[in-house]
Scaffold this motif. Structure first.
Motif, mmCIF file in Angstrom:
data_model
loop_
_atom_site.group_PDB
_atom_site.id
_atom_site.type_symbol
_atom_site.label_atom_id
_atom_site.label_comp_id
_atom_site.label_asym_id
_atom_site.label_seq_id
_atom_site.Cartn_x
_atom_site.Cartn_y
_atom_site.Cartn_z
ATOM 1 N N ALA A 110 -25.095 25.899 19.255
ATOM 2 C CA ALA A 110 -25.205 26.746 18.060
ATOM 3 C C ALA A 110 -24.020 27.685 17.853
ATOM 4 N N PRO A 111 -23.420 28.287 18.907
ATOM 5 C CA PRO A 111 -22.325 29.230 18.664
ATOM 6 C C PRO A 111 -21.162 28.620 17.879
ATOM 7 N N ALA A 112 -20.871 27.344 18.105
ATOM 8 C CA ALA A 112 -19.761 26.695 17.399
ATOM 9 C C ALA A 112 -20.194 26.096 16.073
ATOM 10 N N ARG A 113 -21.482 26.228 15.741
ATOM 11 C CA ARG A 113 -22.001 25.613 14.518
ATOM 12 C C ARG A 113 -22.838 26.640 13.757
ATOM 13 N N PRO A 114 -22.200 27.505 13.011
ATOM 14 C CA PRO A 114 -22.947 28.576 12.334
ATOM 15 C C PRO A 114 -23.928 28.075 11.281
ATOM 16 N N ASP A 115 -23.741 26.847 10.798
ATOM 17 C CA ASP A 115 -24.651 26.316 9.786
ATOM 18 C C ASP A 115 -25.834 25.553 10.390
ATOM 19 N N LEU A 116 -25.842 25.372 11.708
ATOM 20 C CA LEU A 116 -26.914 24.607 12.339
ATOM 21 C C LEU A 116 -28.207 25.410 12.362
ATOM 22 N N ARG A 117 -29.291 24.779 11.945
ATOM 23 C CA ARG A 117 -30.603 25.419 12.002
ATOM 24 C C ARG A 117 -31.656 24.351 12.278
ATOM 25 N N LEU A 118 -32.813 24.805 12.723
ATOM 26 C CA LEU A 118 -33.905 23.919 13.121
ATOM 27 C C LEU A 118 -35.158 24.278 12.350
ATOM 28 N N VAL A 119 -35.797 23.282 11.769
ATOM 29 C CA VAL A 119 -37.114 23.454 11.167
ATOM 30 C C VAL A 119 -38.122 22.711 12.035
ATOM 31 N N VAL A 120 -39.116 23.435 12.516
ATOM 32 C CA VAL A 120 -40.181 22.844 13.321
ATOM 33 C C VAL A 120 -41.444 22.783 12.469
ATOM 34 N N VAL A 121 -41.994 21.589 12.312
ATOM 35 C CA VAL A 121 -43.270 21.451 11.619
ATOM 36 C C VAL A 121 -44.356 21.822 12.622
ATOM 37 N N GLY A 122 -44.899 23.005 12.470
ATOM 38 C CA GLY A 122 -45.870 23.542 13.402
ATOM 39 C C GLY A 122 -45.975 25.047 13.200
ATOM 40 N N THR A 123 -46.698 25.700 14.093
ATOM 41 C CA THR A 123 -46.949 27.133 13.979
ATOM 42 C C THR A 123 -46.389 27.852 15.192
ATOM 43 N N LEU A 124 -45.656 28.944 14.961
ATOM 44 C CA LEU A 124 -45.140 29.758 16.054
ATOM 45 C C LEU A 124 -46.105 30.904 16.331
ATOM 46 N N ARG A 125 -46.561 30.977 17.549
ATOM 47 C CA ARG A 125 -47.429 32.078 17.973
ATOM 48 C C ARG A 125 -46.781 32.788 19.150
ATOM 49 N N GLU A 126 -47.400 33.880 19.556
ATOM 50 C CA GLU A 126 -46.922 34.561 20.765
ATOM 51 C C GLU A 126 -47.027 33.584 21.936
ATOM 52 N N GLY A 127 -45.937 33.414 22.663
ATOM 53 C CA GLY A 127 -45.952 32.470 23.763
ATOM 54 C C GLY A 127 -44.543 32.150 24.222
ATOM 55 N N PRO A 128 -44.406 31.111 25.035
ATOM 56 C CA PRO A 128 -43.100 30.817 25.654
ATOM 57 C C PRO A 128 -42.010 30.470 24.646
ATOM 58 N N THR A 129 -42.343 29.759 23.571
ATOM 59 C CA THR A 129 -41.300 29.397 22.602
ATOM 60 C C THR A 129 -40.760 30.633 21.900
ATOM 61 N N LYS A 130 -41.640 31.523 21.491
ATOM 62 C CA LYS A 130 -41.188 32.749 20.822
ATOM 63 C C LYS A 130 -40.316 33.591 21.756
ATOM 64 N N ARG A 131 -40.716 33.680 23.020
ATOM 65 C CA ARG A 131 -39.916 34.443 23.977
ATOM 66 C C ARG A 131 -38.543 33.808 24.173
ATOM 67 N N MET A 132 -38.514 32.497 24.206
ATOM 68 C CA MET A 132 -37.240 31.800 24.406
ATOM 69 C C MET A 132 -36.321 31.970 23.200
ATOM 70 N N LEU A 133 -36.893 31.954 22.001
ATOM 71 C CA LEU A 133 -36.088 32.184 20.811
ATOM 72 C C LEU A 133 -35.476 33.580 20.829
ATOM 73 N N ASP A 134 -36.253 34.560 21.254
ATOM 74 C CA ASP A 134 -35.732 35.925 21.354
ATOM 75 C C ASP A 134 -34.607 36.003 22.386
ATOM 76 N N GLN A 135 -34.796 35.341 23.507
ATOM 77 C CA GLN A 135 -33.813 35.405 24.586
ATOM 78 C C GLN A 135 -32.499 34.732 24.204
ATOM 79 N N THR A 136 -32.573 33.656 23.441
ATOM 80 C CA THR A 136 -31.365 32.899 23.074
ATOM 81 C C THR A 136 -30.722 33.415 21.794
ATOM 82 N N GLY A 137 -31.395 34.323 21.090
ATOM 83 C CA GLY A 137 -30.855 34.837 19.844
ATOM 84 C C GLY A 137 -30.953 33.860 18.690
ATOM 85 N N LEU A 138 -31.838 32.873 18.793
ATOM 86 C CA LEU A 138 -31.948 31.836 17.765
ATOM 87 C C LEU A 138 -33.094 32.081 16.787
ATOM 88 N N THR A 139 -33.773 33.213 16.902
ATOM 89 C CA THR A 139 -34.960 33.441 16.077
ATOM 90 C C THR A 139 -34.672 33.253 14.591
#
Length: 429
Positions: A270-299
């Motif tokens: 992602a750092p070398a690709r500012p236009d890259l983004r991800l769409v996930v068909v699903g629901t984000l809740r409190e849990g490991p994925t949300k924590r990982m997004l916060d940690q990686t700065g990809l939220t």
């Protein structure tokens, strides 16, 4: 002796095969159970069968002319307080008592309760049907039912695989105990599978998993891939692909879906690709994925969308530069098959049946290998000619490899084998 009128009319056509398709729950919008029931009932009808569907709630969406037989459960997941959901009338029903007790002791008892309700229904009306095709209920009452009427069971994948990943991902010893308790039914499913007469499985990977994990003789398991709805999922040359759009699908934030691997791979590029983004068909809740997004700065670069109609999902696939499934195990994998059918280049892991779905048209990377996944994503995004070839080859592969009529014909062949050897047939001849 036939009279002249009978002889002039020629041989009489055989009556249509009367098929009862059964599923303990058939949500038409979440997971694959409702999709399987809807599409297989359609395909069997096209093959000339007279099809009825018996299901617990949530009920499937069926075509006109296909009978829906509702076998209501207690539906305890929708209750505010499941402990107080039992009524006096439920005490007379072993299915209701068992479902209530299992749920309120931390277990999942819907399969056994549904099988008991189905058995009671068939004791009353079983003569209406020639064969029962069950969608992986795998409860012990189904064994007794199979002695009364020919029974074919669809196998998707052993749920103890989900259990093992869920236990490994639980954060504490008491959470692991709760997960193990909830999945207590998997022992019963394995025991039932060893005693049931015949199976159709949706992938070779799942067939081998049932043999290894449940002790089912693989010779008793036929394999036929699921189909997909080609009227909904198809390429549209008029739709331009978005060069920065990745798409994935995860119905739940659970370790088996591999979202953590995909996010780790995205963080690498992602750092070398500012236009890259991800769409996930699903629901984000409190849990490991949300924590990982916060940690990686990809939220801000990962969007979750839920409640999409089939047409909206297809439109998303048509715009995607790449579809990714990093699952640790899939018994089949509807999303990558549907994405391919829409012309999206796909990247999948070696988890379960995903390489079977991808065929030679997709890229396959080792499961849980974020470095390999990141490199594969870059190889699609950086080489448009390769992406175009994958798009073309994937759509062609999906059109021929995933056809519901093929799955229905494979099922029909197994129906006739089971009917011919069933004690009910022998007694009638």
């Amino acid at each position: 002796m036939r009279d002249a009128d009978d002889m002039s009319a020629g041989p009489r056509a055989a009556p249509p095969l009367r098929v009862l398709l059964t599923s303990y729950r058939s949500n038409p919008h979440v997971g694959g159970q409702g999709v399987y029931v809807r599409e297989l009932s359609r395909a069997l009808t096209r093959q000339g069968c007279e099809v009825s569907v018996a299901s617990g709630p949530p009920y499937p969406e069926l075509d006109p002319g296909i009978e829906l037989i509702e076998l209501p459960s207690l539906d305890l997941f929708s209750e505010t307080n499941a402990l107080l959901a039992l009524r006096w009338r439920h005490l007379a029903s072993r299915a209701d008592r068992g479902e209530w007790l299992a749920h309120n002791s931390g277990a999942f008892g819907e399969m056994t309760a549904f099988a008991r309700r189905l058995r009671a229904f068939l004791e009353r009306e079983g003569d209406r049907f020639d064969v029962v095709h069950d969608n992986q209920t795998l409860a012990m009452p189904m064994v007794g039912l199979s002695r009364r009427i020919p029974l074919l069971t669809t196998l998707h994948h052993p749920i103890d695989i989900d259990r093992d990943f869920a236990i490994a991902g639980a954060g504490s010893w008491w959470k692991r105990l709760l997960v193990a308790r909830w999945h207590d039914f998997v022992k019963t499913q394995a025991a039932a599978a060893r005693r049931l007469p015949g199976f159709i499985c949706v992938s070779e990977a799942s067939r081998q998993a049932y043999a290894a994990r449940c002790g089912v003789d693989p010779a008793r398991i036929a394999v036929s891939h699921n189909g997909i709805d080609h009227a909904a999922f198809y390429p549209d040359p008029a739709v331009a692909r978005d060069p920065g759009l990745m798409v994935a699908m995860a119905s739940a934030d659970v370790p088996i879906k591999g979202l953590d691997v995909l996010i780790e791979a995205m963080a690498k590029i992602a750092p070398a690709r500012p236009d890259l983004r991800l769409v996930v068909v699903g629901t984000l809740r409190e849990g490991p994925t949300k924590r990982m997004l916060d940690q990686t700065g990809l939220t801000g670069r990962v969007e979750f969308r839920s409640g999409l109609a089939q047409s909206e999902i297809a439109a998303l696939f048509r715009r995607a530069a790449v579809f990714v499934s990093a699952s640790r195990f899939e018994g089949f994998g509807f999303p990558p098959a549907e994405a391919m059918a829409c012309g999206a280049p796909i990247i999948v892991s070696t988890g379960g049946a995903l390489p079977e779905v991808a065929g030679d048209a997709g890229i396959v990377v080792p499961v849980e290998n974020a470095d390999a996944l990141a490199a594969a994503i870059e190889s699609v995004l950086d080489f448009p000619d390769r992406a175009e070839r994958m798009s073309r080859d994937g759509a062609a592969w999906a059109r021929t490899a995933f056809v519901w009529d093929d799955h229905a014909r494979a099922s029909l062949s197994l129906y006739h084998e089971l009917i011919a050897t069933h004690p009910r047939t022998q007694a009638a001849s």
